[in-house]
Design a protein around this motif. Structure first.
Motif, PDB file in Angstrom:
ATOM      1  N   PRO A  84      39.130  34.809  48.352  1.00 33.45           N
ATOM      2  CA  PRO A  84      39.918  33.720  48.936  1.00 33.45           C
ATOM      3  C   PRO A  84      40.571  32.850  47.861  1.00 33.45           C
ATOM      4  N   ALA A  85      41.609  32.135  48.261  1.00 34.40           N
ATOM      5  CA  ALA A  85      42.266  31.194  47.353  1.00 34.40           C
ATOM      6  C   ALA A  85      41.215  30.233  46.799  1.00 34.40           C
ATOM      7  N   GLY A  86      41.246  30.021  45.485  1.00 34.01           N
ATOM      8  CA  GLY A  86      40.309  29.115  44.831  1.00 34.01           C
ATOM      9  C   GLY A  86      39.006  29.765  44.389  1.00 34.01           C
ATOM     10  N   ALA A  87      38.811  31.042  44.698  1.00 34.35           N
ATOM     11  CA  ALA A  87      37.583  31.727  44.269  1.00 34.35           C
ATOM     12  C   ALA A  87      37.535  31.796  42.750  1.00 34.35           C
ATOM     13  N   ARG A  88      36.328  31.788  42.215  1.00 31.01           N
ATOM     14  CA  ARG A  88      36.113  31.942  40.769  1.00 31.01           C
ATOM     15  C   ARG A  88      35.414  33.272  40.533  1.00 31.01           C
ATOM     16  N   PHE A  89      35.721  33.897  39.399  1.00 33.64           N
ATOM     17  CA  PHE A  89      35.198  35.232  39.123  1.00 33.64           C
ATOM     18  C   PHE A  89      35.190  35.485  37.616  1.00 33.64           C
ATOM     19  N   PHE A  90      34.480  36.518  37.222  1.00 29.20           N
ATOM     20  CA  PHE A  90      34.406  36.930  35.820  1.00 29.20           C
ATOM     21  C   PHE A  90      35.496  37.951  35.544  1.00 29.20           C
ATOM     22  N   ILE A  91      36.147  37.813  34.397  1.00 33.93           N
ATOM     23  CA  ILE A  91      37.156  38.783  33.957  1.00 33.93           C
ATOM     24  C   ILE A  91      36.533  39.608  32.849  1.00 33.93           C
ATOM     25  N   CYS A  92      36.470  40.906  33.071  1.00 34.59           N
ATOM     26  CA  CYS A  92      35.730  41.780  32.159  1.00 34.59           C
ATOM     27  C   CYS A  92      36.604  42.779  31.419  1.00 34.59           C
ATOM     28  N   ALA A  93      37.756  43.129  31.978  1.00 37.97           N
ATOM     29  CA  ALA A  93      38.593  44.175  31.390  1.00 37.97           C
ATOM     30  C   ALA A  93      40.049  43.919  31.745  1.00 37.97           C
ATOM     31  N   ARG A  94      40.930  44.596  31.026  1.00 38.85           N
ATOM     32  CA  ARG A  94      42.370  44.538  31.289  1.00 38.85           C
ATOM     33  C   ARG A  94      42.906  45.959  31.308  1.00 38.85           C
ATOM     34  N   SER A  95      43.941  46.182  32.104  1.00 40.15           N
ATOM     35  CA  SER A  95      44.605  47.484  32.085  1.00 40.15           C
ATOM     36  C   SER A  95      45.431  47.586  30.800  1.00 40.15           C
ATOM     37  N   HIS A  96      45.826  48.787  30.443  1.00 43.91           N
ATOM     38  CA  HIS A  96      46.602  48.977  29.208  1.00 43.91           C
ATOM     39  C   HIS A  96      47.898  48.181  29.218  1.00 43.91           C
ATOM     40  N   ASP A  97      48.532  48.065  30.390  1.00 42.30           N
ATOM     41  CA  ASP A  97      49.802  47.344  30.467  1.00 42.30           C
ATOM     42  C   ASP A  97      49.622  45.844  30.708  1.00 42.30           C
ATOM     43  N   GLN A  98      48.371  45.366  30.754  1.00 44.66           N
ATOM     44  CA  GLN A  98      48.034  43.948  30.922  1.00 44.66           C
ATOM     45  C   GLN A  98      48.403  43.390  32.296  1.00 44.66           C
ATOM     46  N   ARG A  99      48.801  44.241  33.240  1.00 44.53           N
ATOM     47  CA  ARG A  99      49.206  43.768  34.562  1.00 44.53           C
ATOM     48  C   ARG A  99      48.036  43.645  35.524  1.00 44.53           C
ATOM     49  N   TRP A 100      46.889  44.212  35.179  1.00 41.23           N
ATOM     50  CA  TRP A 100      45.714  44.194  36.056  1.00 41.23           C
ATOM     51  C   TRP A 100      44.495  43.734  35.276  1.00 41.23           C
ATOM     52  N   LEU A 101      43.616  43.010  35.967  1.00 43.86           N
ATOM     53  CA  LEU A 101      42.375  42.543  35.362  1.00 43.86           C
ATOM     54  C   LEU A 101      41.200  43.131  36.133  1.00 43.86           C
ATOM     55  N   GLY A 102      40.221  43.640  35.378  1.00 46.01           N
ATOM     56  CA  GLY A 102      38.979  44.115  35.983  1.00 46.01           C
ATOM     57  C   GLY A 102      38.057  42.927  36.152  1.00 46.01           C
ATOM     58  N   VAL A 103      37.620  42.662  37.380  1.00 49.69           N
ATOM     59  CA  VAL A 103      36.846  41.468  37.669  1.00 49.69           C
ATOM     60  C   VAL A 103      35.502  41.804  38.314  1.00 49.69           C
ATOM     61  N   VAL A 104      34.570  40.878  38.170  1.00 53.23           N
ATOM     62  CA  VAL A 104      33.271  40.922  38.850  1.00 53.23           C
ATOM     63  C   VAL A 104      33.183  39.621  39.630  1.00 53.23           C
ATOM     64  N   PHE A 105      32.806  39.710  40.904  1.00 53.86           N
ATOM     65  CA  PHE A 105      32.785  38.517  41.748  1.00 53.86           C
ATOM     66  C   PHE A 105      31.686  38.618  42.799  1.00 53.86           C
ATOM     67  N   ASN A 106      31.304  37.461  43.296  1.00 58.37           N
ATOM     68  CA  ASN A 106      30.345  37.433  44.403  1.00 58.37           C
ATOM     69  C   ASN A 106      31.064  36.919  45.647  1.00 58.37           C
ATOM     70  N   ASP A 107      30.453  37.106  46.790  1.00 53.10           N
ATOM     71  CA  ASP A 107      31.094  36.712  48.043  1.00 53.10           C
ATOM     72  C   ASP A 107      31.202  35.200  48.202  1.00 53.10           C
ATOM     73  N   ALA A 108      30.416  34.440  47.437  1.00 52.26           N
ATOM     74  CA  ALA A 108      30.475  32.979  47.517  1.00 52.26           C
ATOM     75  C   ALA A 108      31.690  32.417  46.778  1.00 52.26           C
ATOM     76  N   GLY A 109      32.352  33.248  45.934  1.00 47.23           N
ATOM     77  CA  GLY A 109      33.503  32.775  45.175  1.00 47.23           C
ATOM     78  C   GLY A 109      33.137  31.853  44.046  1.00 47.23           C
ATOM     79  N   SER A 110      31.929  32.033  43.484  1.00 45.85           N
ATOM     80  CA  SER A 110      31.459  31.166  42.401  1.00 45.85           C
ATOM     81  C   SER A 110      31.036  31.989  41.197  1.00 45.85           C
TER      82      SER A 110
END
Length: 146
Positions: A84-110
């Motif tokens: 959801p809008a305003g959710a917080r998450f961990f950023i762990c990886a990037r795609s080669h072209d930098q257009r995508w981020l690999g993220v880890v998140f929980n359902d609470a958005g924290s």
């Protein structure tokens, strides 16, 4: 030279591709290629750093909207969840072209420690839980830490 000319002269090829049966259905297009899953890798910076060294939040989303999380860093990849809008998450990886981020998140958005990526790990690996992971377009992410 005469044998070359004789070889070039052959039977005429029947050109009847215009004489189709109008009741015949066109052939179905081949199925679209679906990207395979690309796991989000953690620990990319080594054992001296947190498994996922950056945190982010969603941006450019209207209130009540959600950001699709994909199975791979491609728009055509299957959707595995939404943040959801305003959710917080961990950023762990990037795609080669930098257009995508690999993220880890929980359902609470924290940003909770229960995901296991806010401290160092011994080796690089694909994230396997307990939280959710996937890929989001970097244009919809605002960096907030790291």
């Amino acid at each position: 030279m005469a044998s070359l000319l004789a070889a070039a002269c052959g039977e005429a090829v029947k050109d009847d591709h215009f004489a189709q049966d109008l009741n015949q259905q066109p052939a179905a297009p081949p199925p679209a290629s679906v990207p395979e899953a690309v796991p989000v890798r953690i620990g990319e910076m080594g054992a001296s750093f947190d498994a996922c060294g950056t945190a982010g939040t969603t941006r450019h989303l209207d209130a009540g909207a959600a950001l699709p999380v994909r199975l791979a860093p491609f728009e055509a990849a299957a959707e595995t969840g939404r943040m959801p809008a305003g959710a917080r998450f961990f950023i762990c990886a990037r795609s080669h072209d930098q257009r995508w981020l690999g993220v880890v998140f929980n359902d609470a958005g924290s940003l909770g420690p229960e995901c296991g990526v806010s401290s160092p790990i011994t080796s690089r690996r694909a994230y396997d839980g307990p939280c959710r992971s996937g890929w989001v377009p970097s244009a919809f992410v605002k960096l907030i830490a790291g």
